[in-house]
Design an enzyme around this catalytic site. Structure first.
Site, PDB file in Angstrom:
ATOM      1  N   GLU A   1     -89.738  19.808  90.303  1.00 36.53           N
ATOM      2  CA  GLU A   1     -90.537  20.776  89.375  1.00 36.53           C
ATOM      3  C   GLU A   1     -90.871  22.096  89.889  1.00 36.53           C
ATOM      4  OE1 GLU A   1     -93.320  17.814  88.323  1.00 36.53           O
ATOM      5  OE2 GLU A   1     -91.882  16.590  87.265  1.00 36.53           O
TER       6      GLU A   1
ATOM      7  N   HIS B   1     -90.826  19.592  95.384  1.00 31.66           N
ATOM      8  CA  HIS B   1     -90.452  18.698  94.310  1.00 31.66           C
ATOM      9  C   HIS B   1     -89.689  19.250  93.362  1.00 31.66           C
ATOM     10  CE1 HIS B   1     -91.432  16.594  90.399  1.00 31.66           C
ATOM     11  NE2 HIS B   1     -91.984  15.435  91.528  1.00 31.66           N
TER      12      HIS B   1
ATOM     13  N   GLU C   1     -85.400  11.914  94.595  1.00 34.22           N
ATOM     14  CA  GLU C   1     -85.848  11.791  93.368  1.00 34.22           C
ATOM     15  C   GLU C   1     -84.700  12.277  92.390  1.00 34.22           C
ATOM     16  OE1 GLU C   1     -90.230  11.715  92.862  1.00 34.22           O
ATOM     17  OE2 GLU C   1     -89.608  13.386  92.927  1.00 34.22           O
TER      18      GLU C   1
ATOM     19  N   GLY D   1     -94.845   9.312  89.826  1.00 35.84           N
ATOM     20  CA  GLY D   1     -95.494  10.190  88.925  1.00 35.84           C
ATOM     21  C   GLY D   1     -96.216   9.500  87.949  1.00 35.84           C
ATOM     22  N   GLY D   2     -95.915   9.456  86.676  1.00 33.49           N
ATOM     23  CA  GLY D   2     -96.630   8.968  85.691  1.00 33.49           C
ATOM     24  C   GLY D   2     -97.319   7.864  85.857  1.00 33.49           C
TER      25      GLY D   2
ATOM     26  N   GLY E   1     -89.629  11.445  84.823  1.00 32.69           N
ATOM     27  CA  GLY E   1     -90.271  11.376  83.797  1.00 32.69           C
ATOM     28  C   GLY E   1     -89.567  11.244  82.749  1.00 32.69           C
TER      29      GLY E   1
ATOM     30  N   ASN F   1     -97.887  10.964  92.590  1.00 32.43           N
ATOM     31  CA  ASN F   1     -97.758  12.454  92.287  1.00 32.43           C
ATOM     32  C   ASN F   1     -98.427  12.658  91.031  1.00 32.43           C
ATOM     33  OD1 ASN F   1     -97.345  15.180  91.939  1.00 32.43           O
ATOM     34  ND2 ASN F   1     -95.014  14.562  91.766  1.00 32.43           N
ATOM     35  N   TRP F   2     -99.829  13.259  91.147  1.00 34.46           N
ATOM     36  CA  TRP F   2    -100.714  13.371  89.909  1.00 34.46           C
ATOM     37  C   TRP F   2    -100.189  14.433  88.932  1.00 34.46           C
ATOM     38  CZ3 TRP F   2    -106.489  12.187  90.366  1.00 34.46           C
ATOM     39  CH2 TRP F   2    -106.519  10.719  90.917  1.00 34.46           C
ATOM     40  N   LYS F   3     -99.250  15.495  89.837  1.00 32.58           N
ATOM     41  CA  LYS F   3     -99.045  16.629  89.135  1.00 32.58           C
ATOM     42  C   LYS F   3    -100.141  17.352  88.691  1.00 32.58           C
ATOM     43  CE  LYS F   3     -94.653  14.134  88.048  1.00 32.58           C
ATOM     44  NZ  LYS F   3     -93.358  14.239  87.324  1.00 32.58           N
TER      45      LYS F   3
ATOM     46  N   SER G   1     -89.212   7.633  87.590  1.00 32.62           N
ATOM     47  CA  SER G   1     -89.841   6.687  86.480  1.00 32.62           C
ATOM     48  C   SER G   1     -90.091   5.245  87.130  1.00 32.62           C
ATOM     49  CB  SER G   1     -88.690   6.580  85.583  1.00 32.62           C
ATOM     50  OG  SER G   1     -88.805   8.005  84.886  1.00 32.62           O
TER      51      SER G   1
HETATM   52  C1  PEP Z   1     -92.483  12.545  90.336  1.00 34.55           C
HETATM   53  O1  PEP Z   1     -92.882  12.978  89.837  1.00 34.55           O
HETATM   54  O2  PEP Z   1     -92.214  12.708  91.591  1.00 34.55           O
HETATM   55  C2  PEP Z   1     -92.054  11.231  89.485  1.00 34.55           C
HETATM   56  C3  PEP Z   1     -91.087  10.392  90.227  1.00 34.55           C
HETATM   57  O3  PEP Z   1     -92.390  11.186  88.549  1.00 34.55           O
HETATM   58  P1  PEP Z   1     -92.126   9.856  87.462  1.00 34.55           P
HETATM   59  O4  PEP Z   1     -92.456   8.783  87.998  1.00 34.55           O
HETATM   60  O5  PEP Z   1     -93.092  10.338  86.181  1.00 34.55           O
HETATM   61  O6  PEP Z   1     -90.815   9.850  86.968  1.00 34.55           O
END
Ligand code: PEP
Length: 249
Positions: free
Chosen positions: A96, A94, A166, A233-234, A172, A9-11, A212
């Site tokens: 966010e 998501h 999640e 994500g990251g 994050g 997930n590049w956000k 994460s």
């Molecule tokens: C996400 O955005 O779905 C996510 C899991 O982010 P991260 O891996 O950065 O926690």
């Protein structure tokens, strides 16, 4: 046997030109026949990403989609805009989007139904806050999210979807849920799907863990019986994503 699915997930990261560079860099690193690999990128980069990923094992997904076909919805993306360029997956609900854009379980359900109607696989996100976990209501909360997200979804459709568990407190933050916590909730999600649709659907549906995930945590998480991969994500923006995809090598 469910095939693993690992999605990035590049956000709100990377311009279209940076997208091409990153896909070129990651392409050789994310080859793994045991895993479906998806890059969910910002809407403005979808076409560019589709081009850049051509001929590779990378599928391109969107990060959001609206639940109407067309019309006066300024700024939104219609499902046929995604299918027209060959997008196969879309992240729905998501945390966010729930937090900053007022998405609710009801809009998640509308989007899931619309994506399925158009043959797009929804990656349906659910997860509890830290307060909910501390209150001991994680499973009840997740069951409610799942039941609403799947309203009017048929068993046949449900089997094709992907659920991403999640925990919000792990997104994050660098805090990964323990393997036991992640497995416990993913198993509860599968049980809930079993209650709604029966054993065959529960066995077919793919459930990811997200929060994460790193190259270090992926191998233990992804071998759990009810964890069928991850939403990342990251770490999906770095060469480390190749190691995550190759968690079993
Ligand atoms: C996400 O955005 O779905 C996510 C899991 O982010 P991260 O891996 O950065 O926690």
């Amino acid at each position: 046997m469910r095939k693993k699915i690992i999605a990035g997930n590049w956000k709100m990261n990377k311009t279209p030109s940076e997208t091409v560079k990153l896909i070129e860099e990651l392409k050789p690193l994310v080859k793994n026949d045991d895993v479906d690999v998806v890059f969910c990128v910002p809407a403005i980069s979808l076409t560019t990403a589709m081009e850049a990923a051509k001929g590779s094992n990378i599928c391109i997904g969107a990060e959001n989609m609206f639940y109407e076909e067309s019309g006066a919805y300024t700024g939104e993306i219609a499902p046929n805009m995604l299918t027209d360029i060959g997008v196969k997956y879309v992240i729905i609900g998501h945390s966010e989007r729930r937090e900053y854009f007022a998405e609710s379980d009801v809009t998640v359900n509308k989007k899931v139904l619309k994506a399925l109607e158009h043959g797009i696989t929804p990656i349906i996100c659910c997860g509890e806050s830290l307060t909910q976990r501390e209150q001991g209501i994680t499973i009840d909360w997740i069951r409610q999210q799942i039941k609403i997200a799947f309203l009017n979804v048929t068993a046949e459709q449900a089997a094709t979807t992907v659920i991403a568990y999640e925990p919000i407190w792990a997104i994050g933050t660098g805090k990964v849920a323990t393997t036991e916590q992640a497995q416990e909730v993913c198993a509860a999600i599968r049980e809930c799907i079993g209650e709604l649709y029966g054993e065959a659907t529960a066995e077919a549906i793919r459930i990811q863990y997200g929060g994460s995930v790193t190259a270090a945590s992926a191998p233990e998480l992804f071998v759990q019986p009810d964890i069928d991969g991850g939403l990342v994500g990251g770490a999906s923006l770095k060469p480390d994503f190749g190691k995550i995809v190759n968690y079993n090598k």
